[in-house]
Design an enzyme around this catalytic site. Sequence first.
Site, mmCIF file in Angstrom:
data_model
loop_
_atom_site.group_PDB
_atom_site.id
_atom_site.type_symbol
_atom_site.label_atom_id
_atom_site.label_comp_id
_atom_site.label_asym_id
_atom_site.label_seq_id
_atom_site.Cartn_x
_atom_site.Cartn_y
_atom_site.Cartn_z
ATOM 1 N N CYS A 1 -30.692 -90.765 -100.077
ATOM 2 C CA CYS A 1 -31.748 -91.518 -100.781
ATOM 3 C C CYS A 1 -32.050 -92.821 -100.065
ATOM 4 O O CYS A 1 -33.164 -93.319 -100.094
ATOM 5 C CB CYS A 1 -31.403 -91.782 -102.237
ATOM 6 S SG CYS A 1 -29.739 -91.453 -102.700
ATOM 7 N N GLU B 1 -30.438 -93.072 -110.713
ATOM 8 C CA GLU B 1 -30.596 -93.392 -109.288
ATOM 9 C C GLU B 1 -31.607 -92.406 -108.760
ATOM 10 O O GLU B 1 -31.342 -91.203 -108.770
ATOM 11 C CB GLU B 1 -29.283 -93.101 -108.544
ATOM 12 C CG GLU B 1 -28.184 -94.065 -108.774
ATOM 13 C CD GLU B 1 -28.447 -95.349 -108.053
ATOM 14 O OE1 GLU B 1 -29.236 -95.341 -107.097
ATOM 15 O OE2 GLU B 1 -27.898 -96.363 -108.477
#
Length: 1018
Positions: free
Chosen positions: A809, A775
């Site tokens: 994020c 990720e």
Amino acid sequence: MTTDVTSAARKTMAKLHRAPEPDVLKPMIERARLDASERKRIVTRAEHLIGDIREAQHRSWVAQFLNEYQLSSQEGLALMTLAEAYLRVPDATTADLLISDKLGDADWRSHSRSSNSRLVNSATFGLILGRVMVGEGEGGGGVVRKLVGRMGEPFVRQAVGAAMRLMGEVFVMGRTIEEAQKRMRKKENRNFTASFDMLGEAARTQKDADDFYESYWDAIDKVGREPDRDHTVSIKLSALHARYETSQYDKCVPEITERLTQLCREAMRQDVAITVDAEEADRLDMSLDIIGAIARNPEFRDWNRYGLAVQAYGKRARAVIEWADTLGRPMNVRLVKGAYWDTEIKRAQVEGLSDYPVFTRKASTDTCYLACAKDMLEAKNIGPAFATHNALTVGTILEWAAERHGKDWRGFEFQRLHGMGEGLYDRLVDEEGYHCRIYAPVGGHKELLAYLVRRLLENGANSSFVNQLADDEYDDAALLADPVEKTAKVGGSMLPQIPLPIDIMGEWKNSQGIDLNDRDTLLDTARKVNAVDFQPEGIDSVHEDPHHPSGRSRAFIEATRTSNDDVHGAITAAQAAYPEWDLRPVEERAGLLEKFADVLEENRIELMGLVVKEAFRSIPDALSEVREAADFCRYYAHRARVDMPSIRLPGPTGEYNAMKLEGRGTFATVSPWNFPLAIFVGQNAAALVTGNTVVAKPAPQTPMIARRIVELAHQCGIPHDAWKLVTGGADVGAELMSDTRIAGVAFTGSIATAKRIASTLLVDEERPIIPFIAETGGINAMIVDSTALPEQVAADVMTSAFRSAGQRCSALRMLILQEDVADEMLAMLSGAMDMLYLGDPGDPATDVGPVIDRDAYDKLMSYRETMRPRWIKTVEAPEEGLFVPPTMISIDEIEDLNREWFGPLVHVTTFKAGKLKETVQRVNAKRYGLTMGLHSRIQKSADIMQTWARVGNLYVNRSQIGAVVGSQPFGGEGLSGTGPKAGGPHYLPRFCAERAVSIDTTSAGGNASLLSLDTGEI
Ligand SMILES: Cc1cc2nc3c(=O)[nH]c(=O)nc-3n(C[C@H](O)[C@H](O)[C@H](O)COP(=O)(O)OP(=O)(O)OC[C@H]3O[C@@H](n4cnc5c(N)ncnc54)[C@H](O)[C@@H]3O)c2cc1C
């Protein structure tokens, strides 16, 4: 300032707020129950009233129009969304897109001749015309298209605009207070009084709040000049402050009190009555503090023209009435059922609260309304006003008022909304001398939209009286069924279709929230969180300066580092533990994870304290960390039960074929500091539940949280060697990855580190190719077109770009505004940024805390400085501490931003109307693919995004952070990650080895089962 928390009624209120419905309703059923003769008289009265309403409806094209376009029909919904957005769209291109979108698919022709009203039919015809014009017409439309084509598209826009304005006028008394006052002088309103309300969304900026204040002042002034009319003014406290929120109590409550005091002073001087509207349940305590402060102010002691609205759908309604009565001075109370029911239900579910603040059955609200009405009629100090469009409710009140005070008693008033309840009160007012006031919204077309939607919802919801009245399926007996008996019959229980917030996920338990909108709970939580001890043994100081989170000391990172030998030792131990752990039944591992989830929640205050102190996350962020961690555990436990058992596969007779998933060995996980708890738990829970053992390396900035988590996991019974912890920075990570015994890697962090890991995993030729789940970050865009609601955009941009100091994020990095509305949006965003509070993460008022460490701070600040000529807006930050001021930076075009700035910096550019697909493709071209957002009321735009956006998570008309486990599986593609998504149904298999087995069941000596198939029976 007195907060009045000590009063008995306030204490009762606190108890009732989220109490089980049967407990709350039991005394109300007793209070509101009717005897047979009462009931008979009420029904007769209500039947007459229904007759009056029906007659009025025959005369009203509006009623027929609303009846024709029920919300349950596609056309009704289309009209509502068109009405909500159309009038704020300044540009022709988007207006046409919106018309085409809303009028295109619905079946308008079926409505074209069905109504008795010529006006309804002509409105329908106008809408069909609109549809044909924008090129969505079906066969036969060509002639019309040509015809109107000559008149040009502006004609259609004007026609639709006029239709929308007409709908607005139905519910809005006037664009200005003068216009509204004039309309109240017209024949149809002559015998009614008004309470004027200034329309608009809750204030989002100081300017909004100032403007509202001015308009209330102006309304009081104008109403005061018509003393013989007895009109009043209704005030929404959320309009007087841009941050009317519990977390901002210390600022907003005194400021609103001051403003309301000024308005009341003027109203008293002009002899104009004031009612404070009731808003969301979260705000009730604050509003009572404000209302109470004025009620107790000696200056207003003898003023009897002041009061509040009370919502009967709320469990606290009766206690609020008791509170108002015990203030010991005259208080006017307007009893309503409540306008935000759907919002309240959703909010409690999202926040994972123990119960709802409102009832879940309509009959329960009606029962509460009646119990409240009885209380009000008997109260010492209350001037009652009953606001309803329900004939049965009105009939009951008339009966009780007469019973208590004599047949001719008129010491109360009814109220209705402008545009609703027509006919219901005409006879009562004109012939019987009752008093009815019309709630009369005032505002321009842009302001009316949110209000209009509420009214259309109210008209269109199946549960509402006005809707049922118009529906042939309901006869009078159904309309007039006794709500108290209905409630009694089910013992006041909840509506089964609405589960408690904890049960909404169905197969796994939703995580528990904390009601941080309750001030006492918030303060108590903050106190406990701040008291959590955070001083690791043997280390002098975690931070360079303990009073200000000004960065972590190097000594701390050094002292918490695992040695290289110990890294490999951890892998050895985890490897040894693997076979036994993998052999355990999946049910046992899943059960352990569920136990662990419970333990995380039991220890949530301590964990939140660690998150606040070690990662500088705010209190709400820290809570969502614990919740997400618990959700991961429960969801993966559930998924493991679904995914892991062996499945039978087809094949020829005499063969057994099956496949199962098993753990691969020892996983290495590497997690980030920005979700030090949730991601850390999520990665490791997935590895463990699938039968792997795991060596986990958290970020060097947040080892203490990880240490505590692993300790708790071990206490729950997860074996010590199944979950090993190693701590330190990139060098420890590299050491971990270099060990060829690792069977898989789950990583969340930067793309650069992800690539380094990927290459390490491939270097050694002897090494098996193992799964690598990564990720990484993103350049996340949000696109906003001119149909979007600016207030909603402002709220969602603040959340998406600045919450957690932009260190998520998923956070918004690039805002792309349609150029026609860019200036207006930027003004609102700038105003909303001024209202952000930057401070200590442990302070409950903090919106934006410091960034994680000095490295991050220096990088962000120096970049921000180079962009100084392009700043659109920035805000002041505390001088001490690593605060990066939230900043909006302009860029010329999408291509100008090519890297992720992991902080509260949002870049802004524009796009041209009608160029959505091109815009999305330009964003795609960056090859990041994590989150993207869209704000638009055009469904086709959402479709375009779904077709073309190359991102893992697309968010429409909401913020683009805060993915919920199991609901919004999270993870990106391209430069943003490899997938599969965390919290999604495909995550666990990536941690597994797939093992198939095929057994020839005939090899032992023939296929007995095949030979036994034919028993000879035909
Ligand atoms: C003069 C006036 C002023 C108003 N001021 C306010 C205000 O300050 N604040 C505010 O919130 N509203 C206010 N309203 C709006 C008001 O809440 C709605 O108009 C009212 O709820 C409609 O009730 P009714 O008796 O006319 O209709 P009914 O059809 O009898 O009741 C509909 C109401 O029932 C409730 N309901 C619907 N489904 C359920 C369910 N499943 N479970 C529980 N309850 C349910 C909802 O409150 C819904 O609005 C005001 C209304 C008027 C007339």
